[in-house]
Design a protein around this motif. Structure first.
Motif, short mmCIF file in Angstrom:
data_model
loop_
_atom_site.label_atom_id
_atom_site.label_comp_id
_atom_site.label_asym_id
_atom_site.label_seq_id
_atom_site.Cartn_x
_atom_site.Cartn_y
_atom_site.Cartn_z
N GLY A 132 20.83 3.28 8.65
CA GLY A 132 22.22 2.86 8.69
C GLY A 132 22.97 3.41 9.89
O GLY A 132 23.72 2.69 10.55
N HIS A 133 22.76 4.69 10.19
CA HIS A 133 23.44 5.29 11.34
C HIS A 133 22.97 4.64 12.65
O HIS A 133 23.79 4.39 13.55
CB HIS A 133 23.17 6.79 11.37
CG HIS A 133 24.02 7.57 10.42
ND1 HIS A 133 23.55 8.04 9.21
CD2 HIS A 133 25.32 7.94 10.48
CE1 HIS A 133 24.52 8.67 8.58
NE2 HIS A 133 25.61 8.63 9.32
N LEU A 164 24.41 1.08 12.89
CA LEU A 164 25.83 1.14 13.17
C LEU A 164 26.09 1.44 14.64
O LEU A 164 27.02 0.89 15.26
CB LEU A 164 26.49 2.20 12.28
CG LEU A 164 28.01 2.34 12.38
CD1 LEU A 164 28.71 1.04 12.05
CD2 LEU A 164 28.50 3.46 11.47
N ALA A 221 25.97 -1.69 16.67
CA ALA A 221 26.90 -2.76 16.31
C ALA A 221 27.80 -3.11 17.49
O ALA A 221 28.15 -2.23 18.29
CB ALA A 221 27.75 -2.35 15.11
N HIS A 238 33.17 0.41 13.57
CA HIS A 238 33.56 0.11 12.20
C HIS A 238 34.42 1.25 11.67
O HIS A 238 33.94 2.36 11.44
CB HIS A 238 32.32 -0.07 11.32
CG HIS A 238 31.61 -1.36 11.57
ND1 HIS A 238 31.03 -1.68 12.78
CD2 HIS A 238 31.39 -2.43 10.75
CE1 HIS A 238 30.48 -2.88 12.70
NE2 HIS A 238 30.68 -3.36 11.49
N ASP A 288 36.65 2.99 8.79
CA ASP A 288 36.68 2.99 7.33
C ASP A 288 37.88 2.20 6.82
O ASP A 288 39.01 2.42 7.23
CB ASP A 288 36.75 4.42 6.79
CG ASP A 288 35.44 5.15 6.94
OD1 ASP A 288 34.43 4.48 7.20
OD2 ASP A 288 35.43 6.39 6.81
N CYS A 318 35.25 -5.80 9.49
CA CYS A 318 34.72 -6.08 10.83
C CYS A 318 35.16 -7.48 11.27
O CYS A 318 34.99 -8.45 10.53
CB CYS A 318 33.21 -5.97 10.82
SG CYS A 318 32.41 -6.39 12.39
N CYS A 364 27.81 -9.82 13.07
CA CYS A 364 27.46 -8.41 13.31
C CYS A 364 26.19 -8.05 12.54
O CYS A 364 26.13 -8.22 11.33
CB CYS A 364 28.62 -7.53 12.86
SG CYS A 364 28.25 -5.77 12.84
N TYR A 392 25.03 -5.16 11.73
CA TYR A 392 25.28 -4.11 10.75
C TYR A 392 25.83 -4.72 9.45
O TYR A 392 25.40 -4.37 8.35
CB TYR A 392 26.26 -3.08 11.31
CG TYR A 392 26.59 -1.97 10.34
CD1 TYR A 392 25.69 -0.94 10.10
CD2 TYR A 392 27.81 -1.96 9.66
CE1 TYR A 392 25.99 0.08 9.20
CE2 TYR A 392 28.11 -0.96 8.76
CZ TYR A 392 27.20 0.06 8.53
OH TYR A 392 27.50 1.06 7.64
N CYS A 393 26.78 -5.66 9.58
CA CYS A 393 27.36 -6.30 8.40
C CYS A 393 26.36 -7.24 7.72
O CYS A 393 26.27 -7.29 6.49
CB CYS A 393 28.60 -7.08 8.79
SG CYS A 393 29.96 -6.07 9.39
#
Length: 330
Positions: free
Chosen positions: A49-50, A53, A56, A60, A62, A66, A72, A74-75
């Motif tokens: 995940g990191h 991201l 991306a 992103h 919080d 997006c 994207c 990541y999404c």
């Protein structure tokens, strides 16, 4: 698509060809001593995940959607936006388009230079992002895993049951690839056994079900719900719909018997919540008995989809056996 054997059987709108998915096997070399915890799915998910991201196209923040969510990676792979007002999903998170299947066998300590591996299932739209998914895994492994940030190298990526890698370390780009169809589901005649390969976490009334609470309806509805949500996210208005009322009635007529079920408890540290989280689940096997023919494809698909909570980190994985069913390899 399956059709019922009699007028009393549920007609399930389920076909393994409705949505493409594929299992990939990643071969990795530990470049430093590496400690794999008793269940490595959480560690691998966090690293992936990191890294994704970081690749991306937009940052992103919080709480902020997006602006490129429909494109994207990541999404589309890791953080699927919720479908507003969906009848099956009361929470903010939708099923993600990937499943990480960590190495089995419990805690391991690998020496520098030792090879190891894990698997990754990509679903629907995630398949189009394969090049950046591989790039993210390269980055995640290079940055290091675990508390010690032990550096690793991605050596090769193979499609399931394919001897030739679709990607391997080096200057050459990934070979052109399209996922092969899943093997067909064989009919289930009267009984089937699910061998739980990773902890099963099915939720009932807000709590994780124990061995005494596990039933056929709870298992099958959770699996059907997961498949329906994935169809709706990836196919939109074209997604086939299951009849959950009839499905529930049919599932109620089945019996589920556990065999050597045991609770496997493990924990992970949540950086977001800043606390240790316990994520136990059931291991062992369960046998389903009754009119299983309408559920053949659903149970077959579950060998790739997994079922229950925390499926993205590999929980709820199983293999299926019956007199005429071959389990999917992992």
């Amino acid at each position: 698509m399956l059709e019922s054997a009699s007028n009393n059987d549920v007609l399930l709108s389920i076909s393994i060809n409705d949505l493409p998915l594929a299992r990939l096997h990643l071969t990795v070399r530990a470049d430093a001593a590496l400690h794999l915890p008793p269940y490595a799915g959480s560690m691998l998910r966090g690293a992936f995940g990191h890294a994704l991201l970081a690749l991306a196209p937009l940052p992103h923040t919080d709480g902020q959607p997006c602006a490129l969510a429909h494109h994207c990676p990541y999404c589309q792979v890791f953080a699927t936006p919720a479908l507003p007002g969906h009848s099956l999903q009361k929470f903010s998170n939708m099923p993600q388009a990937y499943v990480i299947e960590p190495p089995l066998g419990g805690e391991q300590r690998l020496r520098a230079g030792q090879e190891w591996g894990f698997s990754l299932v990509l679903i629907g739209k995630a398949l189009a992002h394969l090049p950046i998914v591989i790039q993210a895994w390269e980055r995640a492994l290079r940055c290091g895993l675990g508390v010690q940030r032990s550096r690793c190298t991605l050596l090769a990526v193979h499609a399931e049951q394919q001897p030739t890698p679709l990607w391997q370390a080096g200057p050459a780009p990934a070979a052109p690839w399209a996922p092969a169809p899943l093997p067909p589901a064989a009919p289930l005649d009267g009984h089937a056994t699910l061998h739980l390969r990773t902890p099963l976490r099915l939720q009932q009334r807000g709590q994780i079900a124990n061995a005494g609470q596990l039933g056929a309806r709870l298992l099958l509805i959770a699996l059907a719900r997961r498949w329906q949500l994935l169809l709706d996210v990836h196919l939109g208005a074209q997604a086939p719909q299951q009849d959950f009322a009839r499905l529930s009635a049919q599932a109620d007529a089945l019996t589920l018997t556990g065999h050597q079920l045991q609770w496997f408890d493990w924990g992970r540290y949540s950086a977001r919540q800043q606390r240790e989280m316990r994520l136990g689940g059931l291991l062992g096997s369960v046998q389903l008995k009754g009119k299983l023919a309408p559920f053949s494809e659903l149970l077959h698909l579950g060998q790739w989809l997994h079922v229950g909570k925390n499926a993205t980190m590999g929980m709820g994985g199983y293999s299926l056996t019956a007199s005429s069913v071959c389990a999917a390899s992992n």
